[in-house]
Design an enzyme around this catalytic site. Structure first.
Site, PDB file in Angstrom:
ATOM      1  N   ASP A 117       0.833  -1.201   0.000  1.00 37.59           N
ATOM      2  CA  ASP A 117       0.000   0.000   0.000  1.00 37.59           C
ATOM      3  C   ASP A 117       0.866   1.248   0.000  1.00 37.59           C
ATOM      4  OD1 ASP A 117      -2.621   1.404   2.148  1.00 37.59           O
ATOM      5  OD2 ASP A 117      -2.341   1.445  -0.031  1.00 37.59           O
TER       6      ASP A 117
ATOM      7  N   LYS B 122       2.660   3.520  -5.716  1.00 36.61           N
ATOM      8  CA  LYS B 122       2.136   2.477  -6.627  1.00 36.61           C
ATOM      9  C   LYS B 122       3.175   2.002  -7.639  1.00 36.61           C
ATOM     10  CE  LYS B 122      -1.053   3.340  -3.973  1.00 36.61           C
ATOM     11  NZ  LYS B 122      -0.998   2.535  -2.697  1.00 36.61           N
TER      12      LYS B 122
ATOM     13  N   ASP C 198      -3.268  -3.080  -2.457  1.00 36.25           N
ATOM     14  CA  ASP C 198      -4.319  -2.073  -2.469  1.00 36.25           C
ATOM     15  C   ASP C 198      -4.209  -1.238  -3.746  1.00 36.25           C
ATOM     16  OD1 ASP C 198      -5.264   0.820  -0.452  1.00 36.25           O
ATOM     17  OD2 ASP C 198      -6.501  -0.598  -1.562  1.00 36.25           O
ATOM     18  N   ASN C 199      -5.320  -0.614  -4.159  1.00 35.28           N
ATOM     19  CA  ASN C 199      -5.328   0.415  -5.210  1.00 35.28           C
ATOM     20  C   ASN C 199      -4.942  -0.059  -6.597  1.00 35.28           C
ATOM     21  OD1 ASN C 199      -3.764   2.007  -2.606  1.00 35.28           O
ATOM     22  ND2 ASN C 199      -5.815   2.607  -3.203  1.00 35.28           N
TER      23      ASN C 199
ATOM     24  N   GLU D 154     -11.415   4.188  -0.920  1.00 31.23           N
ATOM     25  CA  GLU D 154     -11.855   4.458   0.455  1.00 31.23           C
ATOM     26  C   GLU D 154     -12.687   5.736   0.557  1.00 31.23           C
ATOM     27  OE1 GLU D 154      -8.746   3.684  -0.428  1.00 31.23           O
ATOM     28  OE2 GLU D 154      -7.300   5.145   0.235  1.00 31.23           O
TER      29      GLU D 154
HETATM   30  C1  LIG Z   1      -5.211   9.991  -8.786  1.00 29.69           C
HETATM   31  C2  LIG Z   1      -5.400   9.502  -7.353  1.00 29.69           C
HETATM   32  C3  LIG Z   1      -4.639  10.049  -6.325  1.00 29.69           C
HETATM   33  C4  LIG Z   1      -4.795   9.599  -5.019  1.00 29.69           C
HETATM   34  C5  LIG Z   1      -5.731   8.604  -4.781  1.00 29.69           C
HETATM   35  C6  LIG Z   1      -5.944   8.139  -3.410  1.00 29.69           C
HETATM   36  C7  LIG Z   1      -5.023   7.081  -2.884  1.00 29.69           C
HETATM   37  C8  LIG Z   1      -5.645   6.001  -2.241  1.00 29.69           C
HETATM   38  C9  LIG Z   1      -4.841   5.025  -1.639  1.00 29.69           C
HETATM   39  O1  LIG Z   1      -5.411   3.960  -1.002  1.00 29.69           O
HETATM   40  C10 LIG Z   1      -3.458   5.105  -1.682  1.00 29.69           C
HETATM   41  O2  LIG Z   1      -2.743   4.117  -1.074  1.00 29.69           O
HETATM   42  C11 LIG Z   1      -2.848   6.196  -2.325  1.00 29.69           C
HETATM   43  C12 LIG Z   1      -1.374   6.355  -2.368  1.00 29.69           C
HETATM   44  O3  LIG Z   1      -0.869   7.147  -3.153  1.00 29.69           O
HETATM   45  N1  LIG Z   1      -0.664   5.650  -1.495  1.00 29.69           N
HETATM   46  C13 LIG Z   1       0.766   5.858  -1.396  1.00 29.69           C
HETATM   47  C14 LIG Z   1       1.169   5.584   0.023  1.00 29.69           C
HETATM   48  C15 LIG Z   1       2.339   5.996   0.491  1.00 29.69           C
HETATM   49  C16 LIG Z   1       2.722   5.767   1.911  1.00 29.69           C
HETATM   50  O4  LIG Z   1       3.803   4.818   1.955  1.00 29.69           O
HETATM   51  C17 LIG Z   1       5.028   5.494   2.236  1.00 29.69           C
HETATM   52  N2  LIG Z   1       5.987   4.973   1.266  1.00 29.69           N
HETATM   53  C18 LIG Z   1       5.947   5.149  -0.059  1.00 29.69           C
HETATM   54  N3  LIG Z   1       6.936   4.475  -0.652  1.00 29.69           N
HETATM   55  C19 LIG Z   1       7.642   3.857   0.322  1.00 29.69           C
HETATM   56  C20 LIG Z   1       8.777   3.014   0.335  1.00 29.69           C
HETATM   57  N4  LIG Z   1       9.396   2.680  -0.808  1.00 29.69           N
HETATM   58  N5  LIG Z   1       9.226   2.539   1.516  1.00 29.69           N
HETATM   59  C21 LIG Z   1       8.576   2.882   2.641  1.00 29.69           C
HETATM   60  N6  LIG Z   1       7.499   3.683   2.712  1.00 29.69           N
HETATM   61  C22 LIG Z   1       7.034   4.167   1.546  1.00 29.69           C
HETATM   62  C23 LIG Z   1       4.725   6.967   2.119  1.00 29.69           C
HETATM   63  O5  LIG Z   1       5.570   7.729   2.983  1.00 29.69           O
HETATM   64  C24 LIG Z   1       3.273   7.009   2.554  1.00 29.69           C
HETATM   65  O6  LIG Z   1       3.142   6.913   3.961  1.00 29.69           O
HETATM   66  C25 LIG Z   1      -3.645   7.189  -2.930  1.00 29.69           C
HETATM   67  C26 LIG Z   1      -6.476   8.047  -5.795  1.00 29.69           C
HETATM   68  C27 LIG Z   1      -6.315   8.510  -7.099  1.00 29.69           C
HETATM   69 MG   LIG Z   2      -3.999   2.504  -0.486  1.00 30.27          MG
END
Ligand SMILES: Cc1ccc(Cc2cc(O)c(O)c(C(=O)NC/C=C/[C@H]3O[C@@H](n4cnc5c(N)ncnc54)[C@H](O)[C@@H]3O)c2)cc1
Ligand SMILES: [Mg+2]
Length: 214
Positions: free
Chosen positions: A141, A144, A169-170, A199
Site C-alpha cells: 500500500d 504504486k 491495495d489500489n 476508500e
Molecule cells: C489519482 C489519485 C490520487 C490519489 C488517490 C488516493 C489514494 C488512495 C490510496 O489507497 C493510496 O494508497 C494512495 C497512495 O498514493 N498511497 C501511497 C502511500 C504511500 C505511503 O507509503 C510510504 N511509502 C511510499 N513508498 C515507500 C517506500 N518505498 N518505503 C517505505 N514507505 C514508503 C509513504 O511515505 C506514505 O506513507 C492514494 C487516488 C487517485
Molecule cells: Mg492505499
C-alpha cells in the site's frame, strides 16, 4: 504553524477511541475520514476484505509496505495470533511518528515492528536484521510504482514461500498497471481481483490477492 492531517487524525483517535481497543481506533479514523478529512487509509469497505484475507492466512510473519498513519497496521495486527509479528515499513519520519502513536493507542505495539526506512533498502536486510525466514502475508500500500520492483525484490531475497499471500491495495485507483500485468501473467502466482471502492468514495477500486506458488 498549522497542524498536518495525520496530526489531526491522531487527535481524533486520542479523543474518540479507547486505549487498548483496536476496533475503536479503526472506527475513529474511519469517522474522521468520512466526516472531517479524507485520507488514504485502506478504509472500512476494502478493510473488511483485508480482514478476511488476514484471518484466512492467520500469518505468523506479516509484512506491510507503506504504514502511513497505521490504520491498516492496526487492522492487520489486531487479527494476528499470539506470538505473530507484523513488520511495517514507512520512510516518512512524520508519518512514522504518528503511526507509532496510533499503534500504541490500539495497544498493539508488541505485535508490530515499525521500521522507518525505504522498502528498497530494508527488504534485502529482513533475514539478517530481523531474523525473518519468509513472510506468510504481505500487504502492499505504498507508492504504486514501487509494487512491481518490490515484489521482484522480495522474490530475489527468498522472502516468499509456497503459499505466501500478497494483497495489493489500489490496483484500479490510483492503479498499478505494471504490477497487475506482471502478477497476473506470472506462472509463479495465482491471482484474484476483489472489486470494491476507493476508500470513503464511490469510485471503483479493488484489491489483488496473489498466492505465490514458487
Ligand atoms: C489519482 C489519485 C490520487 C490519489 C488517490 C488516493 C489514494 C488512495 C490510496 O489507497 C493510496 O494508497 C494512495 C497512495 O498514493 N498511497 C501511497 C502511500 C504511500 C505511503 O507509503 C510510504 N511509502 C511510499 N513508498 C515507500 C517506500 N518505498 N518505503 C517505505 N514507505 C514508503 C509513504 O511515505 C506514505 O506513507 C492514494 C487516488 C487517485
Ligand atoms: Mg492505499
Amino acid at each position: 504553524t498549522r497542524s498536518t492531517r495525520p496530526q489531526r487524525m491522531l487527535k481524533a483517535v486520542q479523543k474518540n477511541a479507547t486505549r487498548g481497543d483496536p476496533l475503536s481506533v479503526i472506527s475513529a479514523i474511519d469517522r474522521f475520514c468520512r466526516h472531517s478529512e479524507w485520507a488514504m487509509n485502506v478504509g472500512d469497505e476494502k478493510g473488511t476484505i483485508l480482514d478476511s484475507v488476514v484471518s484466512e492466512v492467520n500469518p505468523a510473519m506479516a509484512l506491510e509496505l507503506g504504514t502511513y498513519c497505521g490504520y491498516s497496521t492496526v487492522r492487520i495486527a489486531r487479527l494476528l495470533p499470539p506470538g505473530a509479528r507484523l513488520v511495517t515499513l514507512e520512510f516518512n519520519g512524520d508519518y512514522a511518528a504518528i503511526a507509532r502513536q496510533v499503534i500504541e493507542w490500539a495497544g498493539l505495539e508488541d505485535m508490530v515492528q515499525l521500521v522507518e526506512g525505504a522498502s528498497g533498502d530494508w527488504i534485502p536486510r529482513m533475514k539478517e536484521h530481523f531474523g525473518v525466514k519468509t513472510f506468510d502475508f504481505i500487504f502492499l500500500d505504498h507508492w504504486k510504482d514501487r509494487y512491481l520492483p518490490d515484489i521482484k525484490l522480495l522474490e530475489e531475497c527468498g522472502l516468499l514461500r509456497k503459499g505466501t499471500v500478497v494483497l495489493a491495495d489500489n490496483v484500479i485507483c490510483p492503479g498499478t498497471p505494471d504490477y497487475l500485468e506482471y502478477i497476473r501473467n506470472s506462472p509463479s502466482y495465482e491471482s484474484n481481483y476483489f472489486r470494491s471502492h476507493l476508500e470513503y468514495t464511490k469510485a471503483e477500486d479493488g484489491l489483488e490477492k496473489s498466492v505465490y506458488v514458487g
